[in-house]
Scaffold this motif. Structure first.
Motif, short mmCIF file in Angstrom:
data_model
loop_
_atom_site.label_atom_id
_atom_site.label_comp_id
_atom_site.label_asym_id
_atom_site.label_seq_id
_atom_site.Cartn_x
_atom_site.Cartn_y
_atom_site.Cartn_z
N ILE A 92 1.33 -3.03 -12.39
CA ILE A 92 0.82 -3.27 -10.92
C ILE A 92 2.09 -3.16 -10.08
CG2 ILE A 92 -0.57 -4.47 -9.26
CD1 ILE A 92 -1.76 -5.66 -11.80
N PRO A 93 2.19 -2.26 -9.02
CA PRO A 93 3.44 -2.43 -8.15
C PRO A 93 2.92 -3.75 -7.17
CG PRO A 93 2.31 -0.03 -8.26
CD PRO A 93 1.61 -1.08 -8.83
N THR A 94 4.12 -4.15 -6.55
CA THR A 94 3.97 -5.56 -5.76
C THR A 94 5.06 -5.09 -4.86
OG1 THR A 94 5.78 -6.61 -6.93
CG2 THR A 94 3.55 -6.94 -7.87
N LYS A 96 1.94 5.35 -7.34
CA LYS A 96 0.40 5.53 -8.26
C LYS A 96 -0.59 5.95 -7.14
CE LYS A 96 1.39 2.21 -11.84
NZ LYS A 96 1.14 2.41 -13.34
N PRO A 97 -0.55 7.41 -6.99
CA PRO A 97 -1.09 7.65 -5.77
C PRO A 97 -2.60 7.73 -6.24
CG PRO A 97 0.15 9.44 -6.86
CD PRO A 97 0.64 7.87 -7.54
N GLU A 98 -3.12 7.94 -7.57
CA GLU A 98 -4.66 7.81 -7.69
C GLU A 98 -4.97 6.55 -7.50
OE1 GLU A 98 -2.17 6.62 -11.35
OE2 GLU A 98 -2.05 7.99 -9.82
N TRP A 99 -4.35 5.24 -7.66
CA TRP A 99 -5.05 4.25 -7.39
C TRP A 99 -5.07 3.97 -5.80
CZ3 TRP A 99 -1.72 0.01 -10.75
CH2 TRP A 99 -2.11 0.31 -11.85
N ALA A 132 0.86 -1.21 -0.12
CA ALA A 132 -0.01 0.00 0.12
C ALA A 132 0.83 1.46 -0.10
CB ALA A 132 -0.87 0.04 1.32
N LEU A 133 1.93 1.16 0.90
CA LEU A 133 2.92 2.32 0.86
C LEU A 133 3.44 2.53 -0.30
CD1 LEU A 133 4.28 2.17 4.45
CD2 LEU A 133 2.68 3.72 3.67
N LYS A 134 3.82 1.48 -1.23
CA LYS A 134 4.47 1.53 -2.58
C LYS A 134 3.53 2.17 -3.52
CE LYS A 134 7.18 -1.19 -5.71
NZ LYS A 134 7.86 -2.64 -5.89
N VAL A 169 0.09 -7.87 -4.16
CA VAL A 169 -0.26 -7.31 -5.41
C VAL A 169 -1.15 -5.99 -5.41
CG1 VAL A 169 -1.08 -7.94 -7.81
CG2 VAL A 169 0.20 -9.55 -6.53
N GLY A 170 -0.83 -4.86 -5.75
CA GLY A 170 -1.64 -3.47 -5.71
C GLY A 170 -1.59 -3.13 -4.17
N PRO A 171 -2.67 -2.24 -4.02
CA PRO A 171 -3.73 -1.87 -4.60
C PRO A 171 -3.92 -1.31 -5.95
CG PRO A 171 -3.53 -0.38 -2.79
CD PRO A 171 -2.28 -1.36 -2.76
N ALA A 172 -4.80 -1.82 -6.80
CA ALA A 172 -4.81 -1.57 -8.34
C ALA A 172 -6.27 -2.02 -8.77
CB ALA A 172 -3.83 -2.46 -9.00
N PRO A 173 -6.75 -1.31 -9.86
CA PRO A 173 -7.77 -1.65 -10.37
C PRO A 173 -8.14 -3.36 -10.53
CG PRO A 173 -6.60 -0.13 -11.88
CD PRO A 173 -5.47 -0.71 -10.82
N GLU A 174 -9.31 -3.39 -10.10
CA GLU A 174 -9.57 -4.93 -9.93
C GLU A 174 -9.40 -5.72 -11.16
OE1 GLU A 174 -13.05 -7.24 -7.30
OE2 GLU A 174 -13.53 -5.53 -8.12
N GLU A 175 -9.74 -5.18 -12.20
CA GLU A 175 -9.47 -5.99 -13.66
C GLU A 175 -8.31 -6.32 -13.83
OE1 GLU A 175 -9.82 -1.73 -14.84
OE2 GLU A 175 -11.15 -3.04 -13.44
N LEU A 176 -7.50 -5.55 -13.34
CA LEU A 176 -5.94 -5.74 -13.84
C LEU A 176 -5.41 -6.81 -12.74
CD1 LEU A 176 -4.18 -2.27 -14.17
CD2 LEU A 176 -4.34 -4.13 -15.83
N VAL A 177 -5.67 -6.56 -11.53
CA VAL A 177 -5.28 -7.54 -10.43
C VAL A 177 -5.70 -8.85 -10.63
CG1 VAL A 177 -5.75 -8.29 -7.87
CG2 VAL A 177 -5.13 -5.87 -8.52
N ASP A 178 -6.91 -9.05 -11.12
CA ASP A 178 -7.65 -10.25 -11.45
C ASP A 178 -6.97 -11.14 -12.48
OD1 ASP A 178 -9.50 -10.15 -9.43
OD2 ASP A 178 -11.22 -9.60 -10.68
#
Length: 118
Positions: free
Chosen positions: A77-79, A40-43, A33-35, A100-109
């Motif tokens: 996606i940052p990890t 990706k501050p908007e994410w 989350a910190l990464k 993995v992430g946080p990131a847009p759900e469709e990317l993470v999936d």
């Protein structure tokens, strides 16, 4: 409705106690989350404000964690890989978890959607 999520992938082969697993997942959640907040501050903002969805799944072994990490990074996606300090159950430096992430759900999936829940 969640648009963003974070997934923690824990290694099955280590057979961690429930407490140890919980701590490793927590390390992964915070570190990633910190990464994301930095990269990706908007994410991060969207994920944080919609409730910080988190999911914990399992991978077979360390090799699978590295494969998932590479796939996530290829998608942007940052990890975060978590290495244990070795003070309790497992040797120092053992990789226990991939966040993995946080990131847009469709990317993470695309990276973790096929994995089973813990």
């Amino acid at each position: 409705m969640f648009r963003y999520k974070q997934v923690m992938v824990i290694r099955k082969d280590l057979k961690l106690s429930k407490g140890k697993m919980a701590v490793q997942v927590a390390h992964g959640a915070v570190t990633a989350a910190l990464k994301v907040q930095k990269e990706k501050p908007e994410w991060f903002k969207a994920w944080f404000h919609e409730g910080q969805k988190k999911v914990v799944v399992k991978a077979e072994n360390e090799r699978e964690l590295f494969e998932l990490k590479a796939h996530a990074e290829k998608l942007g996606i940052p990890t975060a890989l978590i290495r244990d300090a070795g003070l309790t159950e497992i040797p120092p430096g053992t990789i226990t978890c991939l966040a993995v992430g946080p990131a847009p759900e469709e990317l993470v999936d695309k990276v973790t959607g096929h994995l089973k829940l813990v």
